[in-house]
Design a protein around this motif. Sequence first.
Motif, PDB file in Angstrom:
ATOM      1  N   LEU A 155       0.755  -1.511  -0.033  1.00 30.74           N
ATOM      2  CA  LEU A 155      -0.070  -0.047   0.020  1.00 30.74           C
ATOM      3  C   LEU A 155       1.080   1.331  -0.093  1.00 30.74           C
ATOM      4  CD1 LEU A 155      -2.913  -0.862   2.667  1.00 30.74           C
ATOM      5  CD2 LEU A 155      -3.010  -0.625  -0.153  1.00 30.74           C
ATOM      6  N   ARG A 156       1.830   1.251   0.817  1.00 30.94           N
ATOM      7  CA  ARG A 156       2.767   2.549   0.962  1.00 30.94           C
ATOM      8  C   ARG A 156       3.280   2.936  -0.522  1.00 30.94           C
ATOM      9  NH1 ARG A 156       8.642   1.267   3.079  1.00 30.94           N
ATOM     10  NH2 ARG A 156       8.679   0.698   0.661  1.00 30.94           N
ATOM     11  N   ASP A 157       3.734   2.025  -1.525  1.00 30.80           N
ATOM     12  CA  ASP A 157       4.130   2.654  -2.593  1.00 30.80           C
ATOM     13  C   ASP A 157       3.167   3.212  -3.649  1.00 30.80           C
ATOM     14  OD1 ASP A 157       6.895   2.505  -1.863  1.00 30.80           O
ATOM     15  OD2 ASP A 157       6.977   0.295  -2.473  1.00 30.80           O
ATOM     16  N   LEU A 158       1.824   2.549  -3.112  1.00 25.39           N
ATOM     17  CA  LEU A 158       0.551   2.984  -4.166  1.00 25.39           C
ATOM     18  C   LEU A 158       0.513   4.444  -3.672  1.00 25.39           C
ATOM     19  CD1 LEU A 158      -1.812   2.423  -6.027  1.00 25.39           C
ATOM     20  CD2 LEU A 158      -2.934   1.643  -3.990  1.00 25.39           C
ATOM     21  N   PHE A 159       0.694   5.000  -2.501  1.00 20.63           N
ATOM     22  CA  PHE A 159       0.144   6.352  -2.047  1.00 20.63           C
ATOM     23  C   PHE A 159       1.225   7.240  -2.524  1.00 20.63           C
ATOM     24  CE2 PHE A 159      -2.581   3.849   0.272  1.00 20.63           C
ATOM     25  CZ  PHE A 159      -3.818   4.695   0.777  1.00 20.63           C
ATOM     26  N   ILE A 160       2.452   6.971  -2.436  1.00 18.16           N
ATOM     27  CA  ILE A 160       3.609   7.773  -2.845  1.00 18.16           C
ATOM     28  C   ILE A 160       3.302   8.174  -4.284  1.00 18.16           C
ATOM     29  CG2 ILE A 160       6.254   7.842  -3.419  1.00 18.16           C
ATOM     30  CD1 ILE A 160       6.517   6.075  -0.836  1.00 18.16           C
ATOM     31  N   GLY A 161       3.331   9.407  -4.870  1.00 16.41           N
ATOM     32  CA  GLY A 161       3.078   9.792  -5.938  1.00 16.41           C
ATOM     33  C   GLY A 161       1.652   9.940  -6.466  1.00 16.41           C
ATOM     34  N   SER A 162       0.892   9.573  -5.579  1.00 17.52           N
ATOM     35  CA  SER A 162      -0.618   9.576  -5.915  1.00 17.52           C
ATOM     36  C   SER A 162      -1.390  10.978  -5.727  1.00 17.52           C
ATOM     37  CB  SER A 162      -1.474   8.556  -5.191  1.00 17.52           C
ATOM     38  OG  SER A 162      -1.745   8.687  -3.603  1.00 17.52           O
ATOM     39  N   GLU A 163      -0.401  11.957  -5.320  1.00 19.58           N
ATOM     40  CA  GLU A 163      -1.045  13.268  -5.201  1.00 19.58           C
ATOM     41  C   GLU A 163      -2.181  13.640  -4.345  1.00 19.58           C
ATOM     42  OE1 GLU A 163      -0.729  15.293  -8.998  1.00 19.58           O
ATOM     43  OE2 GLU A 163       0.937  13.789  -9.770  1.00 19.58           O
ATOM     44  N   GLY A 164      -2.428  12.621  -3.282  1.00 24.57           N
ATOM     45  CA  GLY A 164      -3.404  12.725  -2.457  1.00 24.57           C
ATOM     46  C   GLY A 164      -4.760  12.440  -3.135  1.00 24.57           C
ATOM     47  N   THR A 165      -4.653  11.839  -4.086  1.00 28.33           N
ATOM     48  CA  THR A 165      -5.981  11.168  -4.655  1.00 28.33           C
ATOM     49  C   THR A 165      -6.589   9.864  -4.247  1.00 28.33           C
ATOM     50  OG1 THR A 165      -4.928  10.059  -6.473  1.00 28.33           O
ATOM     51  CG2 THR A 165      -5.561  12.400  -6.840  1.00 28.33           C
ATOM     52  N   LEU A 166      -5.608   9.342  -3.660  1.00 33.45           N
ATOM     53  CA  LEU A 166      -6.082   7.748  -2.911  1.00 33.45           C
ATOM     54  C   LEU A 166      -6.086   7.915  -1.375  1.00 33.45           C
ATOM     55  CD1 LEU A 166      -3.950   5.526  -5.223  1.00 33.45           C
ATOM     56  CD2 LEU A 166      -6.326   6.175  -5.497  1.00 33.45           C
ATOM     57  N   GLY A 167      -5.482   8.933  -0.905  1.00 34.44           N
ATOM     58  CA  GLY A 167      -5.632   8.739   0.670  1.00 34.44           C
ATOM     59  C   GLY A 167      -4.533   9.945   1.195  1.00 34.44           C
ATOM     60  N   VAL A 168      -4.481  10.150   2.505  1.00 36.23           N
ATOM     61  CA  VAL A 168      -3.864  11.218   2.982  1.00 36.23           C
ATOM     62  C   VAL A 168      -2.754  10.634   3.869  1.00 36.23           C
ATOM     63  CG1 VAL A 168      -3.733  13.227   4.535  1.00 36.23           C
ATOM     64  CG2 VAL A 168      -5.897  12.626   3.105  1.00 36.23           C
ATOM     65  N   ILE A 169      -1.383  10.927   3.576  1.00 37.23           N
ATOM     66  CA  ILE A 169      -0.123  10.338   4.164  1.00 37.23           C
ATOM     67  C   ILE A 169      -0.129  11.043   5.585  1.00 37.23           C
ATOM     68  CG2 ILE A 169       2.339  10.187   4.319  1.00 37.23           C
ATOM     69  CD1 ILE A 169       1.965   9.853   1.199  1.00 37.23           C
ATOM     70  N   THR A 170      -0.172  10.537   6.672  1.00 36.16           N
ATOM     71  CA  THR A 170      -0.218  11.228   7.946  1.00 36.16           C
ATOM     72  C   THR A 170       1.115  10.820   8.645  1.00 36.16           C
ATOM     73  OG1 THR A 170      -1.426   9.131   9.040  1.00 36.16           O
ATOM     74  CG2 THR A 170      -2.875  10.820   8.294  1.00 36.16           C
ATOM     75  N   ALA A 171       2.022   9.987   8.356  1.00 34.21           N
ATOM     76  CA  ALA A 171       3.021   9.617   9.058  1.00 34.21           C
ATOM     77  C   ALA A 171       4.165   9.189   8.221  1.00 34.21           C
ATOM     78  CB  ALA A 171       2.891   8.655  10.216  1.00 34.21           C
ATOM     79  N   ALA A 172       5.530   9.335   8.069  1.00 35.10           N
ATOM     80  CA  ALA A 172       6.302   8.558   7.392  1.00 35.10           C
ATOM     81  C   ALA A 172       7.788   8.321   8.337  1.00 35.10           C
ATOM     82  CB  ALA A 172       6.772   9.578   6.424  1.00 35.10           C
ATOM     83  N   VAL A 173       8.432   7.210   8.015  1.00 36.83           N
ATOM     84  CA  VAL A 173       9.626   6.846   8.730  1.00 36.83           C
ATOM     85  C   VAL A 173      10.836   7.116   7.461  1.00 36.83           C
ATOM     86  CG1 VAL A 173      10.944   5.227   9.696  1.00 36.83           C
ATOM     87  CG2 VAL A 173       8.599   5.265  10.321  1.00 36.83           C
ATOM     88  N   LEU A 174      11.842   7.939   7.935  1.00 35.10           N
ATOM     89  CA  LEU A 174      12.858   7.957   7.032  1.00 35.10           C
ATOM     90  C   LEU A 174      14.036   7.397   7.298  1.00 35.10           C
ATOM     91  CD1 LEU A 174      12.461  11.969   6.639  1.00 35.10           C
ATOM     92  CD2 LEU A 174      11.447  10.210   4.972  1.00 35.10           C
ATOM     93  N   LYS A 175      14.748   6.930   6.326  1.00 29.89           N
ATOM     94  CA  LYS A 175      16.098   6.513   6.647  1.00 29.89           C
ATOM     95  C   LYS A 175      17.223   7.225   6.185  1.00 29.89           C
ATOM     96  CE  LYS A 175      18.929   2.413   5.232  1.00 29.89           C
ATOM     97  NZ  LYS A 175      18.787   1.119   4.122  1.00 29.89           N
ATOM     98  N   LEU A 176      18.260   7.690   7.037  1.00 27.73           N
ATOM     99  CA  LEU A 176      18.877   8.815   7.288  1.00 27.73           C
ATOM    100  C   LEU A 176      20.361   8.351   6.866  1.00 27.73           C
ATOM    101  CD1 LEU A 176      18.010  10.842  10.111  1.00 27.73           C
ATOM    102  CD2 LEU A 176      16.989  11.095   7.871  1.00 27.73           C
TER     103      LEU A 176
END
Lengths: 277, 277
Positions: free
Chosen positions: B1-22
């Motif tokens: 699901l995560r990669d489906l939401f990335i780049g969907s420009e808010g049309t499929l859902g609202v991203i409310t949190a993210a974990v970043l690798k530094l």
Amino acid sequence: LRDLFIGSEGTLGVITAAVLKLFPKPAEKATAFVALPDLASALPLYSLAQETAGHGLTAYEVMAGIVLDLVLKHTPGARDPFAARHPWYVLIETSGLKADGAAERVLTEVLTAASEKGLLVDAAIAGSLSQAADFWRLRESYSPAQKPEGGNIKNDISVAVALIPEFIARADAAVARLCPGARPVPLAHFGDGSVHFNIAQPPGMAKEAFLARWDDLTHAVQDIVIELGGSISAEHGIGVMKRADLARVKSDVEMDLMRRIKSSLDPKGILNPGKVL
Amino acid sequence: LRDLFIGSEGTLGVITAAVLKLFPKPAEKATAFVALPDLASALPLYSLAQETAGHGLTAYEVMAGIVLDLVLKHTPGARDPFAARHPWYVLIETSGLKADGAAERVLTEVLTAASEKGLLVDAAIAGSLSQAADFWRLRESYSPAQKPEGGNIKNDISVAVALIPEFIARADAAVARLCPGARPVPLAHFGDGSVHFNIAQPPGMAKEAFLARWDDLTHAVQDIVIELGGSISAEHGIGVMKRADLARVKSDVEMDLMRRIKSSLDPKGILNPGKVL
């Protein structure tokens, strides 16, 4: 669409072509087998290696002492790099774009700084390609060396890199509580946060009796993974084996979303039926 | 699901949190402004830089001569790094994890080897942080320097890195054929294959008359992108501006799949309505 199909295990469509972005092949590598005083040292040593070698750090494989015990016991020709037994080991590889010795210099620099900080107790840098291959064989014998030990309950999970030591410590404790004598055999790919947390049966226990504890033990491990914000499937996907587990650890909303996507792309249910969902 | 939401420009859902690798922050950088004899040299010079600097190559921005012409014309205080005008330029940056001068040594090595191979005609390595900032300002002034030139038709596309020179040459030819006097102003982020192929209006033409050619010119550019297996949206997504174009370049099957996913995740059509699809 592309990223939706990646990792969908053939349940949403069939990938028929791919374009790959290539990077130059390293011209040299350096390999070290390192003994750690404890699991807690694995994380600062990883940070040190990453700060020093950057993207030249190409392997960082952390193994519990029992991994080497079993590999030495069951792998013909395998030799211990050290005179003494240590609680934790890590196989470190650095790579360089030119054959100018930089990979080994960087690796030596990492190990020297780590030694000064007390992050390692012993280290062996491979002096030849065949010695590097020997070190890698110790790592690669991880799975075959567990087979002769009887029943093996496998977990392939991932958590944030910084939480790997906490995950292993908590999972070790859960196994000891639920099935005294069972032997966790953890191997962690630190670079991507994934951990093979296999559990070897207690010596002398009937194999079937141990394997009957599969759900019991994997659920305990998975619950820790979920508490730490990780994933119950790392390299090996969901498939059939973890299908029931997926529904255990995902929310109803997530399961519903996945089912809706599946049914909208595959209304007849003909794509890899029975897998994942 | 995560990669489906990335780049969907808010049309499929609202991203409310993210974990970043530094990754560790570089301790030093070296910057060069380089003049190329032609566009064809940009690719072998990129390969050379990548082979020599590896992941230490942190910027490779290719600009047509007209980019620098417009920047020098419209940016107060901008100075040409060279005495002569050249057909193509590239801004190269290398980074190092330690402040030991390695970033500049590697960059010098790249430029020396490139010079011997005839891949560059002139090069200036920044001798100070302020000179590096001046070089970057030439690059960053790309957009503002086009505004005073009147109408500007923008394309933000991507193709495989190795096809960037072919894309630019073919798109230049298409523009010359369709709208003589219009001036392509290409800037390519070689590292990820994305190209800003803006088209400045012919001098003296009425701005509205030029902008009336928007679909005409962008469709010609997009058709070349699709023939080369690329994407008509690189950094800036689809949004509203390219919504009609998306349906032009995607197959009916792809459009149907995207619509099915949209309607299964957002049956009421309340998520960023009117965007993308």
